[in-house]
Write a protein that holds these residues in place. Structure first.
Motif, PDB file in Angstrom:
ATOM      1  N   PRO A 115      12.217 -16.787 -15.241  1.00  0.00           N
ATOM      2  CA  PRO A 115      11.062 -15.957 -15.605  1.00  0.00           C
ATOM      3  C   PRO A 115      10.141 -15.708 -14.409  1.00  0.00           C
ATOM      4  CG  PRO A 115      11.449 -17.626 -17.282  1.00  0.00           C
ATOM      5  CD  PRO A 115      12.352 -17.962 -16.133  1.00  0.00           C
ATOM      6  N   ALA A 116       9.963 -16.721 -13.563  1.00  0.00           N
ATOM      7  CA  ALA A 116       9.092 -16.559 -12.395  1.00  0.00           C
ATOM      8  C   ALA A 116       9.684 -15.541 -11.420  1.00  0.00           C
ATOM      9  CB  ALA A 116       8.887 -17.901 -11.702  1.00  0.00           C
ATOM     10  N   GLY A 117      11.007 -15.620 -11.229  1.00  0.00           N
ATOM     11  CA  GLY A 117      11.656 -14.663 -10.337  1.00  0.00           C
ATOM     12  C   GLY A 117      11.541 -13.242 -10.855  1.00  0.00           C
ATOM     13  N   ALA A 118      11.674 -13.062 -12.172  1.00  0.00           N
ATOM     14  CA  ALA A 118      11.535 -11.733 -12.775  1.00  0.00           C
ATOM     15  C   ALA A 118      10.114 -11.202 -12.599  1.00  0.00           C
ATOM     16  CB  ALA A 118      11.897 -11.792 -14.254  1.00  0.00           C
ATOM     17  N   ARG A 119       9.130 -12.086 -12.744  1.00  0.00           N
ATOM     18  CA  ARG A 119       7.732 -11.660 -12.610  1.00  0.00           C
ATOM     19  C   ARG A 119       7.414 -11.243 -11.180  1.00  0.00           C
ATOM     20  NH1 ARG A 119       6.770 -16.066 -16.132  1.00  0.00           N
ATOM     21  NH2 ARG A 119       6.158 -17.396 -14.386  1.00  0.00           N
ATOM     22  N   VAL A 120       7.867 -12.032 -10.214  1.00  0.00           N
ATOM     23  CA  VAL A 120       7.569 -11.682  -8.824  1.00  0.00           C
ATOM     24  C   VAL A 120       8.278 -10.394  -8.437  1.00  0.00           C
ATOM     25  CG1 VAL A 120       9.456 -12.958  -7.675  1.00  0.00           C
ATOM     26  CG2 VAL A 120       7.272 -12.662  -6.514  1.00  0.00           C
ATOM     27  N   ASP A 121       9.433 -10.149  -9.024  1.00  0.00           N
ATOM     28  CA  ASP A 121      10.162  -8.900  -8.778  1.00  0.00           C
ATOM     29  C   ASP A 121       9.334  -7.707  -9.255  1.00  0.00           C
ATOM     30  OD1 ASP A 121      12.268  -7.188  -8.088  1.00  0.00           O
ATOM     31  OD2 ASP A 121      13.117  -7.298 -10.084  1.00  0.00           O
ATOM     32  N   VAL A 122       8.798  -7.803 -10.468  1.00  0.00           N
ATOM     33  CA  VAL A 122       7.979  -6.717 -11.008  1.00  0.00           C
ATOM     34  C   VAL A 122       6.717  -6.524 -10.170  1.00  0.00           C
ATOM     35  CG1 VAL A 122       6.587  -5.983 -12.979  1.00  0.00           C
ATOM     36  CG2 VAL A 122       8.846  -6.964 -13.359  1.00  0.00           C
ATOM     37  N   LEU A 123       6.077  -7.617  -9.780  1.00  0.00           N
ATOM     38  CA  LEU A 123       4.844  -7.527  -8.995  1.00  0.00           C
ATOM     39  C   LEU A 123       5.098  -6.877  -7.637  1.00  0.00           C
ATOM     40  CD1 LEU A 123       3.302 -11.027  -9.811  1.00  0.00           C
ATOM     41  CD2 LEU A 123       2.479  -8.797 -10.614  1.00  0.00           C
ATOM     42  N   CYS A 124       6.210  -7.218  -7.013  1.00  0.00           N
ATOM     43  CA  CYS A 124       6.548  -6.599  -5.725  1.00  0.00           C
ATOM     44  C   CYS A 124       6.870  -5.117  -5.902  1.00  0.00           C
ATOM     45  CB  CYS A 124       7.727  -7.329  -5.080  1.00  0.00           C
ATOM     46  SG  CYS A 124       7.312  -8.962  -4.430  1.00  0.00           S
ATOM     47  N   ASP A 125       7.551  -4.772  -7.000  1.00  0.00           N
ATOM     48  CA  ASP A 125       7.822  -3.358  -7.292  1.00  0.00           C
ATOM     49  C   ASP A 125       6.523  -2.573  -7.423  1.00  0.00           C
ATOM     50  OD1 ASP A 125      10.513  -3.826  -7.259  1.00  0.00           O
ATOM     51  OD2 ASP A 125      10.756  -3.874  -9.435  1.00  0.00           O
ATOM     52  N   ILE A 126       5.550  -3.163  -8.106  1.00  0.00           N
ATOM     53  CA  ILE A 126       4.254  -2.496  -8.278  1.00  0.00           C
ATOM     54  C   ILE A 126       3.599  -2.256  -6.928  1.00  0.00           C
ATOM     55  CG2 ILE A 126       1.903  -2.791  -9.164  1.00  0.00           C
ATOM     56  CD1 ILE A 126       3.120  -4.309 -11.535  1.00  0.00           C
ATOM     57  N   ALA A 127       3.610  -3.283  -6.069  1.00  0.00           N
ATOM     58  CA  ALA A 127       2.984  -3.158  -4.749  1.00  0.00           C
ATOM     59  C   ALA A 127       3.657  -2.065  -3.920  1.00  0.00           C
ATOM     60  CB  ALA A 127       3.049  -4.496  -4.015  1.00  0.00           C
ATOM     61  N   VAL A 128       4.985  -2.037  -3.934  1.00  0.00           N
ATOM     62  CA  VAL A 128       5.716  -1.032  -3.156  1.00  0.00           C
ATOM     63  C   VAL A 128       5.435   0.370  -3.684  1.00  0.00           C
ATOM     64  CG1 VAL A 128       8.010  -0.160  -2.568  1.00  0.00           C
ATOM     65  CG2 VAL A 128       7.538  -2.605  -2.407  1.00  0.00           C
ATOM     66  N   GLN A 129       5.411   0.531  -4.994  1.00  0.00           N
ATOM     67  CA  GLN A 129       5.185   1.863  -5.545  1.00  0.00           C
ATOM     68  C   GLN A 129       3.747   2.337  -5.350  1.00  0.00           C
ATOM     69  OE1 GLN A 129       7.107   3.253  -9.046  1.00  0.00           O
ATOM     70  NE2 GLN A 129       8.612   1.606  -9.075  1.00  0.00           N
ATOM     71  N   ILE A 130       2.788   1.420  -5.356  1.00  0.00           N
ATOM     72  CA  ILE A 130       1.412   1.797  -5.019  1.00  0.00           C
ATOM     73  C   ILE A 130       1.364   2.322  -3.589  1.00  0.00           C
ATOM     74  CG2 ILE A 130      -0.892   0.877  -4.533  1.00  0.00           C
ATOM     75  CD1 ILE A 130      -0.545  -0.964  -6.947  1.00  0.00           C
ATOM     76  N   SER A 131       2.061   1.645  -2.686  1.00  0.00           N
ATOM     77  CA  SER A 131       2.072   2.089  -1.287  1.00  0.00           C
ATOM     78  C   SER A 131       2.774   3.434  -1.150  1.00  0.00           C
ATOM     79  CB  SER A 131       2.760   1.038  -0.406  1.00  0.00           C
ATOM     80  OG  SER A 131       4.177   1.032  -0.596  1.00  0.00           O
ATOM     81  N   LEU A 132       3.823   3.657  -1.927  1.00  0.00           N
ATOM     82  CA  LEU A 132       4.540   4.930  -1.882  1.00  0.00           C
ATOM     83  C   LEU A 132       3.641   6.078  -2.352  1.00  0.00           C
ATOM     84  CD1 LEU A 132       8.184   5.542  -2.886  1.00  0.00           C
ATOM     85  CD2 LEU A 132       6.442   6.984  -3.904  1.00  0.00           C
ATOM     86  N   VAL A 133       2.917   5.842  -3.444  1.00  0.00           N
ATOM     87  CA  VAL A 133       1.983   6.848  -3.951  1.00  0.00           C
ATOM     88  C   VAL A 133       0.912   7.149  -2.906  1.00  0.00           C
ATOM     89  CG1 VAL A 133       0.144   7.225  -5.643  1.00  0.00           C
ATOM     90  CG2 VAL A 133       2.365   6.360  -6.389  1.00  0.00           C
ATOM     91  N   THR A 134       0.429   6.114  -2.246  1.00  0.00           N
ATOM     92  CA  THR A 134      -0.582   6.285  -1.197  1.00  0.00           C
ATOM     93  C   THR A 134      -0.033   7.130  -0.060  1.00  0.00           C
ATOM     94  OG1 THR A 134      -1.540   4.118  -1.722  1.00  0.00           O
ATOM     95  CG2 THR A 134      -2.086   5.072   0.428  1.00  0.00           C
ATOM     96  N   ALA A 135       1.206   6.859   0.352  1.00  0.00           N
ATOM     97  CA  ALA A 135       1.802   7.596   1.468  1.00  0.00           C
ATOM     98  C   ALA A 135       2.004   9.068   1.121  1.00  0.00           C
ATOM     99  CB  ALA A 135       3.142   6.953   1.848  1.00  0.00           C
ATOM    100  N   LEU A 136       2.541   9.344  -0.063  1.00  0.00           N
ATOM    101  CA  LEU A 136       2.745  10.736  -0.459  1.00  0.00           C
ATOM    102  C   LEU A 136       1.417  11.482  -0.567  1.00  0.00           C
ATOM    103  CD1 LEU A 136       5.553  10.403  -3.178  1.00  0.00           C
ATOM    104  CD2 LEU A 136       5.780  11.261  -0.843  1.00  0.00           C
ATOM    105  N   SER A 137       0.410  10.806  -1.091  1.00  0.00           N
ATOM    106  CA  SER A 137      -0.910  11.427  -1.216  1.00  0.00           C
ATOM    107  C   SER A 137      -1.511  11.719   0.156  1.00  0.00           C
ATOM    108  CB  SER A 137      -1.848  10.507  -2.012  1.00  0.00           C
ATOM    109  OG  SER A 137      -1.345  10.257  -3.308  1.00  0.00           O
ATOM    110  N   ALA A 138      -1.338  10.780   1.087  1.00  0.00           N
ATOM    111  CA  ALA A 138      -1.876  10.965   2.436  1.00  0.00           C
ATOM    112  C   ALA A 138      -1.237  12.164   3.130  1.00  0.00           C
ATOM    113  CB  ALA A 138      -1.659   9.694   3.255  1.00  0.00           C
ATOM    114  N   VAL A 139       0.079  12.300   2.983  1.00  0.00           N
ATOM    115  CA  VAL A 139       0.767  13.432   3.605  1.00  0.00           C
ATOM    116  C   VAL A 139       0.324  14.740   2.955  1.00  0.00           C
ATOM    117  CG1 VAL A 139       3.001  14.535   3.989  1.00  0.00           C
ATOM    118  CG2 VAL A 139       2.765  12.065   4.290  1.00  0.00           C
TER     119      VAL A 139
END
Length: 238
Positions: A112-136
């Motif tokens: 369960p801990a591994g699944a949670r950290v996976d989701v949390l990292c996905d959220i962080a990466v996708q927030i950064s992706l949204v930021t990058a696309l918006s910046a461009v």
């Protein structure tokens, strides 16, 4: 000689064995991202690298790629450079994201801990992706209204929410058909395909990024409204 052969350790599982336990994700993801993930998973298995390290790799590569795109957007570096970084980096990060789950399932290291950290990292990466696309988008078209970027960022989170909901005990799908035409249409919701298109736009026609944001907003917003209607109707009938 025969006893030595019998006592030899079994060969480690190959990429094909890791691919067999993949969780799909869409036509593009199954055909490319999950296969690349299986190669990473097989290599990690041989090197005794735990799944969480692959999860961390997804986080580091994803954040570094997005940060590079943001930094390059406002410089005199040719725009195609940022596009190439995005195209390669985001796909690499997603392949690592696919690999951690495959490795965990084959190696029997799910938790369960591994699944949670996976989701949390996905959220962080996708927030950064949204930021990058918006910046461009803003760099290419400074007159871009702030509400356009805000709406894009808000509706993008539909991807994460629905992804998490699909893995729970109350998961469901509006369209259960697995026919090829349906799967082709569903490419608009396939994360691997989405970041591939995003990378291509940044590489070839960065001035179209604002229209890319608009398209994603319409797709994700429409999917959210359709999901509410579908789930609400199902709830009323139950």
């Amino acid at each position: 000689m025969r006893s030595a052969t019998l006592s030899a350790e079994p060969a480690p599982p190959g990429a094909a064995e890791f691919y067999r336990v993949n969780r799909g994700g869409g036509l593009f993801s199954e055909g490319l991202s999950q296969r690349a993930g299986a190669v990473f998973a097989a290599l990690a298995y041989r090197l005794r690298i735990p799944p969480t390290i692959l999860t961390a790799g997804n986080l580091v590569v994803g954040l570094a790629t997005s940060a590079a795109v943001v930094a390059l957007a406002s410089t005199d570096v040719p725009t195609w450079v940022a596009g190439l970084v995005a195209l390669v980096g985001w796909q690499l990060a997603y392949a690592l994201d696919c690999a951690d789950g495959q490795l965990a399932r084959v190696a029997g290291q799910t938790s369960p801990a591994g699944a949670r950290v996976d989701v949390l990292c996905d959220i962080a990466v996708q927030i950064s992706l949204v930021t990058a696309l918006s910046a461009v988008a803003v760099d290419q078209r400074p007159s871009t209204a702030s509400w356009v970027v805000a709406l894009f960022a808000g509706t993008w989170m539909v991807n994460l929410v629905t992804s998490v909901m699909q893995s729970g005990p109350n998961s469901g799908s509006m369209v259960t058909s697995t026919s090829l035409p349906v799967r082709v249409v569903k490419l608009v919701r396939d994360y691997g395909a989405v970041i591939f298109v995003a990378g291509l736009v940044l590489l070839l026609v960065p001035q179209w990024t604002i229209w890319l944001l608009a398209a994603f907003t319409v797709v994700n917003g429409g999917f959210l409204l359709a999901s509410i209607a579908f789930t609400g109707r199902t709830a009323l009938r139950s």
